[in-house]
Design an enzyme around this catalytic site. Sequence first.
Site, PDB file in Angstrom:
ATOM      1  N   SER A 237       0.515  -1.142   0.176  1.00 27.63           N
ATOM      2  CA  SER A 237      -0.178  -0.153  -0.071  1.00 27.63           C
ATOM      3  C   SER A 237       0.664   1.073  -0.630  1.00 27.63           C
ATOM      4  O   SER A 237       2.179   1.410  -0.128  1.00 27.63           O
ATOM      5  CB  SER A 237      -1.047   0.662   1.113  1.00 27.63           C
ATOM      6  OG  SER A 237       0.080   0.249   1.857  1.00 27.63           O
TER       7      SER A 237
ATOM      8  N   HIS B 181       0.593   3.595   2.322  1.00 28.29           N
ATOM      9  CA  HIS B 181       1.694   3.076   3.825  1.00 28.29           C
ATOM     10  C   HIS B 181       3.189   2.604   3.660  1.00 28.29           C
ATOM     11  O   HIS B 181       3.277   2.823   4.304  1.00 28.29           O
ATOM     12  CB  HIS B 181       0.316   2.642   4.416  1.00 28.29           C
ATOM     13  CG  HIS B 181       0.634   2.414   6.227  1.00 28.29           C
ATOM     14  ND1 HIS B 181       1.035   3.420   6.520  1.00 28.29           N
ATOM     15  CD2 HIS B 181       0.469   1.635   7.225  1.00 28.29           C
ATOM     16  CE1 HIS B 181       1.415   3.341   8.171  1.00 28.29           C
ATOM     17  NE2 HIS B 181       1.176   2.069   8.891  1.00 28.29           N
TER      18      HIS B 181
ATOM     19  N   GLY C 178      -3.097   0.874   6.376  1.00 27.17           N
ATOM     20  CA  GLY C 178      -3.913   1.883   6.930  1.00 27.17           C
ATOM     21  C   GLY C 178      -4.897   1.571   8.008  1.00 27.17           C
ATOM     22  O   GLY C 178      -5.783   2.074   8.916  1.00 27.17           O
TER      23      GLY C 178
ATOM     24  N   HIS D 191       2.824  15.503  26.452  1.00 27.62           N
ATOM     25  CA  HIS D 191       2.947  14.418  27.535  1.00 27.62           C
ATOM     26  C   HIS D 191       1.656  14.634  27.947  1.00 27.62           C
ATOM     27  O   HIS D 191       0.116  14.688  28.022  1.00 27.62           O
ATOM     28  CB  HIS D 191       3.302  16.209  28.661  1.00 27.62           C
ATOM     29  CG  HIS D 191       2.633  17.599  28.569  1.00 27.62           C
ATOM     30  ND1 HIS D 191       1.563  17.029  29.981  1.00 27.62           N
ATOM     31  CD2 HIS D 191       1.780  18.177  28.563  1.00 27.62           C
ATOM     32  CE1 HIS D 191       0.445  18.134  30.405  1.00 27.62           C
ATOM     33  NE2 HIS D 191       1.483  18.820  29.352  1.00 27.62           N
TER      34      HIS D 191
END
Length: 201
Positions: A11, A13, A65, A129
């Site tokens: 793909s 991705h 994906g 964070h």
Amino acid sequence: MDSNIVLYGASGHCKVIIDILQCNNQPVQAIIDDAPKLGTILDIPIIHTKQFDFSTAQNMILSIGNNKVRKRLAAELPFNFSTAIHPKAIVSNHASLGEGTVVMGGAVVNPDATIGKHCIINTGAVIEHDCRIEDYAHISPNASLAGGVTVGEGTQVGIGASVIQGIKIGKWVVIGAGAVIINDIPDNVVVVGNPGRILKK
């Protein structure tokens, strides 16, 4: 550093993951796919799953994906799963990443962020964070999560979306491109707009 990584899924991705691995001098053994249409991707051979000798695969990344498909394959395939982090991503030494997760170039993962298994942290995404990203989630390019955000299993935060601090987003949610999330989001909904509103379940 894992060697001889097999990618499952031919793909676009997959192309990005190959590039990440090559930037880290990690060899790709092969790309396997259930219905390959091309002979190679970036000069790496694509092999049909029925023709691949899985006993030769030491480490694997699911280069697909679709979040639901990654979850299904992760449950079916008895392999060690590698992570892939682009050398130009910033991942804090105080953050944790689950197996099979990939972090693209320009992404930032800050201290005490926890990323689950088989997640995609895409190009330029920001995970601040104390965020918690559960398994199989996808944080799309240039999406930004402020501190302390929770993203549920299988959720996709769309390209360029923004989530303010402390928000909890449920499981298998789709956050539309450019959405601004200022309230908690339940499971299994599609959210769009600024401010984000539930479009449908």
